[in-house]
Enzyme design. Structure first.
Site, PDB file in Angstrom:
ATOM      1  N   GLU A  64      -3.774  -6.720 -12.736  1.00 43.30           N
ATOM      2  CA  GLU A  64      -4.647  -6.036 -11.773  1.00 43.30           C
ATOM      3  C   GLU A  64      -5.538  -4.992 -12.427  1.00 43.30           C
ATOM      4  O   GLU A  64      -6.670  -4.777 -11.989  1.00 43.30           O
ATOM      5  CB  GLU A  64      -3.817  -5.384 -10.667  1.00 43.30           C
ATOM      6  CG  GLU A  64      -3.115  -6.361  -9.737  1.00 43.30           C
ATOM      7  CD  GLU A  64      -1.735  -6.774 -10.210  1.00 43.30           C
ATOM      8  OE1 GLU A  64      -1.075  -7.560  -9.499  1.00 43.30           O
ATOM      9  OE2 GLU A  64      -1.317  -6.300 -11.300  1.00 43.30           O
ATOM     10  N   PHE A 126       9.532  -3.947   1.121  1.00 48.32           N
ATOM     11  CA  PHE A 126       9.310  -4.600  -0.165  1.00 48.32           C
ATOM     12  C   PHE A 126       7.843  -4.490  -0.561  1.00 48.32           C
ATOM     13  O   PHE A 126       6.943  -4.794   0.219  1.00 48.32           O
ATOM     14  CB  PHE A 126       9.714  -6.073  -0.073  1.00 48.32           C
ATOM     15  CG  PHE A 126       9.449  -6.847  -1.332  1.00 48.32           C
ATOM     16  CD1 PHE A 126      10.125  -6.564  -2.508  1.00 48.32           C
ATOM     17  CD2 PHE A 126       8.499  -7.863  -1.345  1.00 48.32           C
ATOM     18  CE1 PHE A 126       9.861  -7.274  -3.675  1.00 48.32           C
ATOM     19  CE2 PHE A 126       8.231  -8.581  -2.505  1.00 48.32           C
ATOM     20  CZ  PHE A 126       8.919  -8.287  -3.673  1.00 48.32           C
ATOM     21  N   GLN A 127       7.616  -4.033  -1.768  1.00 39.53           N
ATOM     22  CA  GLN A 127       6.284  -3.834  -2.347  1.00 39.53           C
ATOM     23  C   GLN A 127       5.419  -2.889  -1.504  1.00 39.53           C
ATOM     24  O   GLN A 127       4.208  -3.060  -1.397  1.00 39.53           O
ATOM     25  CB  GLN A 127       5.568  -5.172  -2.562  1.00 39.53           C
ATOM     26  CG  GLN A 127       6.192  -6.001  -3.679  1.00 39.53           C
ATOM     27  CD  GLN A 127       5.345  -7.155  -4.136  1.00 39.53           C
ATOM     28  OE1 GLN A 127       4.577  -7.722  -3.360  1.00 39.53           O
ATOM     29  NE2 GLN A 127       5.478  -7.538  -5.396  1.00 39.53           N
ATOM     30  N   LYS A 176      -0.832  -6.319   6.201  1.00 37.23           N
ATOM     31  CA  LYS A 176      -0.825  -7.773   6.349  1.00 37.23           C
ATOM     32  C   LYS A 176      -1.037  -8.208   7.797  1.00 37.23           C
ATOM     33  O   LYS A 176      -1.776  -9.160   8.068  1.00 37.23           O
ATOM     34  CB  LYS A 176       0.501  -8.328   5.817  1.00 37.23           C
ATOM     35  CG  LYS A 176       0.557  -9.848   5.770  1.00 37.23           C
ATOM     36  CD  LYS A 176       1.812 -10.328   5.067  1.00 37.23           C
ATOM     37  CE  LYS A 176       1.813 -11.850   4.902  1.00 37.23           C
ATOM     38  NZ  LYS A 176       3.018 -12.315   4.172  1.00 37.23           N
ATOM     39  N   MET A 498      -8.261   6.991 -34.093  1.00 33.97           N
ATOM     40  CA  MET A 498      -8.705   8.345 -33.772  1.00 33.97           C
ATOM     41  C   MET A 498      -7.550   9.330 -33.836  1.00 33.97           C
ATOM     42  O   MET A 498      -7.711  10.472 -34.303  1.00 33.97           O
ATOM     43  CB  MET A 498      -9.372   8.386 -32.399  1.00 33.97           C
ATOM     44  CG  MET A 498     -10.029   9.723 -32.080  1.00 33.97           C
ATOM     45  SD  MET A 498     -11.390  10.136 -33.205  1.00 33.97           S
ATOM     46  CE  MET A 498     -12.759   9.303 -32.399  1.00 33.97           C
TER      47      MET A 498
END
Length: 597
Positions: A64, A126-127, A176, A498
């Site tokens: 993602e 969940f999630q 959802k 760096m």
């Protein structure tokens, strides 16, 4: 009307019934979105069904974070908002880094996240995560939608807010069940959108009196410098800047985010100032008596120690964000407004003064002084000795010289980013894509894919270090599968370069956890396993042929691994917390350092 078999919403009229998911897809189409970067999951799944019949292209990413950076790269080069779509929970939290990156660099972006069903919010479903709460500080605006009928208006608001005023990322969180619920389609008018955002009225027109004051200061200054930031690119103000420069004969410095806004070949372009800017650009800021600041924010990488920055300079500060006025440096003439519009008005005001007989002071002594610095302190490095590792600067110069016209250059973050800015010649705006404010390692590969998706007809080179590359290289699989071929110049010095430079210079060469590996991974094999062409380059005579081969391959992504010198450092450099007057030049120029005065 809605096609109840396929779920498409072609030819939709007001009053049509459809699901929230169909409304979301239709709203994105109405906003003229042509490309979406995303990854499906449970909570966002209802939106992926009507996407099957949409004209929009969906680019399936491997992580993602990649979707977010691709959306940024797309926005950087096209000027249109990039769109990312992901699901709830860990998918949303994986978007935090690109959202913050876009927020700090004022990149227009719309992120759609799925959310658990509204009845489960707050129950540790969940999630589930508090996406709106988590992203509040890294978005320009975010919103949780709790009524499917609100979707068209919320999407219109998102695109309006992301692209007006100071651009930035906007997030829309969609449970959802809201995507599954039926709604009645209605597309808001411009007037309705404006009325729905009563507190959002960005100022675009500069104050006339302040513009006249700015013109007066410009016509009085003996050592003026135009300090130009990324806001000028966001405002599509390159032509207005060129007109101001040619009218006044004032030298220009361009921040890291503004490279390309004025051609590097222009005689008055001094390049990038600041921590790793050119000695001339940094010193010109320090010694100026007037800074005309256009779309820049006095970032610490530019100013060094603030109380010693440009001590003799008066300041004209043009920025569309009123919060930037006086945040770091108090301006003598603050102007809130769109950089393009304000610059055009300043040009008119200066021309009016000239037409009325007002003359500028003689800038010849100042120009002569600057010319002397340019001659004595060019960007320098020592050539590679026979049998030794490649110099990264040489590789970049060879890439630059062989690049087709209009090539877009994307970079990761670190030494290779600074060398890219210093050694590439940017002749066009919107051909430089990098992570400035947040400094996100791993930005380059996905951003380059997004840029190529936005401009498939252009050559896109991603310059990366081996540390950055290993963070997001899986997105080269996306490039292969989605047929978005980019070219990657991997400057492999086997170190976090760096950080190693700082440890060598400021930590008595105590190298703590910066060595990666000279043998693992095998980058050529890794590239080939992802469907790319892999090329390894270890000697100077191999550099040009490898680049020529890479430029000739346009049907697949090419990764060219340059084995580079780990001891090479970026110069010039202003140490962190130091004054710009303490600029460190390349060791070969140290003997004449006192001429920077």
């Amino acid at each position: 009307m809605t096609n109840t078999t396929t779920g498409t919403t072609t030819g939709t009229t007001t009053g049509t019934r459809m699901t929230g998911a169909q409304a979301l897809i239709k709203a994105l189409e109405m906003e003229n979105v042509d490309t979406i970067f995303g990854l499906p999951g449970g909570a966002i799944l209802p939106a992926y069904d009507p996407l099957l019949e949409s004209s929009m292209r969906h680019v399936l990413v491997r992580h993602e974070q990649g979707a977010g950076h691709m959306a940024e790269g797309y926005a950087h080069v096209t000027g249109r908002p990039g769109v990312a779509v992901v699901t709830s929970g860990p998918a949303a939290t994986n978007m935090v880094t690109p959202l913050m990156d876009a927020y700090m660099d004022s990149v227009p972006m719309v992120c759609i996240t799925g959310q658990v069903a509204s009845g489960g919010i707050g129950l540790d479903a969940f999630q589930e995560c508090d996406t709106v709460g988590i992203t509040r500080s890294c978005t320009k605006h975010n919103e949780l939608v709790l009524d499917a009928n609100d979707i068209p208006m919320v999407i219109r608001q998102a695109f309006h807010i992301a692209t007006t005023g100071r651009p930035g990322p906007v997030l829309v969180d969609l449970p959802k069940d809201i995507l599954q619920n039926e709604m009645t389609w209605s597309w808001p008018t411009d007037e309705e959108v404006a009325a729905s955002l009563p507190g959002y009225r960005p100022t675009t027109k500069g104050h006339p009196r302040m513009i006249k004051e700015a013109a007066k200061l410009i016509m009085q200054a003996e050592r003026p410098v135009l300090y130009v930031g990324g806001g000028m690119l966001k405002a599509r103000a390159a032509e207005a800047l060129r007109e101001l420069v040619d009218l006044t004969g004032i030298h220009v410095v361009t921040t890291l985010m503004a490279r390309g806004v004025l051609p590097d070949s222009h005689e008055l372009n001094l390049g990038m100032p600041g921590m790793h800017g050119t000695a001339t650009a940094t010193t010109a800021l320090q010694k100026s008596d007037l800074l005309i600041v256009l779309g820049a924010r006095f970032d610490d990488r530019i100013t060094g120690r603030v109380d010693s920055f440009a001590p003799e300079a008066k300041v004209i500060h043009v920025d569309i964000d009123p919060a930037e006025q006086g945040k770091i440096r108090r301006p003598d003439v603050p102007i809130v407004g769109d950089c393009r519009q304000v610059t055009e008005e300043i040009v008119k005001a200066v021309r009016d003064l000239m037409d009325s007989g007002v003359e500028q002071p003689d800038l010849a002594p100042w120009k002569s002084r600057i010319s002397g610095w340019q001659e004595q302190f060019p960007v320098a490095y020592e050539a590679s000795e026979p049998g030794r590792a490649l110099k990264p600067q040489y590789c970049l110069e060879q890439l630059r010289d062989a690049a087709p016209p209009g090539t877009i250059l994307c970079s990761g973050v670190g030494q290779h980013q600074m060398w890219s800015s210093l050694h590439w010649n940017f002749e066009e705006p919107y051909t430089w894509v990098n992570s400035g404010g947040l400094g996100t390692m791993g930005f380059s590969i996905p951003a380059a894919i997004g840029a190529k998706a936005g401009h498939p007809d252009k050559t896109v080179w991603a310059v990366d270090g081996d540390g950055c590359f290993q963070m997001t290289a899986q997105e080269l699989v996306t490039a292969t599968v989605e047929r978005i071929p980019i070219k990657v110049a991997l400057l492999n010095n086997s170190y976090l370069g760096m950080v190693r430079q700082w440890q060598e210079m400021f930590y008595d060469e105590r190298y703590s956890e910066v060595y990666l590996s000279t043998d693992v991974p095998d980058f050529v094999m890794w590239a080939e396993s992802m469907g790319c062409v892999g090329i390894r380059v270890e000697s100077p005579e191999e550099v040009a042929p490898a680049i020529e081969k890479a430029n000739s391959i346009n049907d697949r992504t090419v990764v060219v691994e340059f084995r580079t010198d780990a001891s090479e450092k970026v110069f010039p450099m202003v140490p962190a917390g130091a004054s710009n007057d303490d600029l460190l030049v390349h060791p070969t120029q140290q003997a004449i350092r006192d001429r920077l005065s």
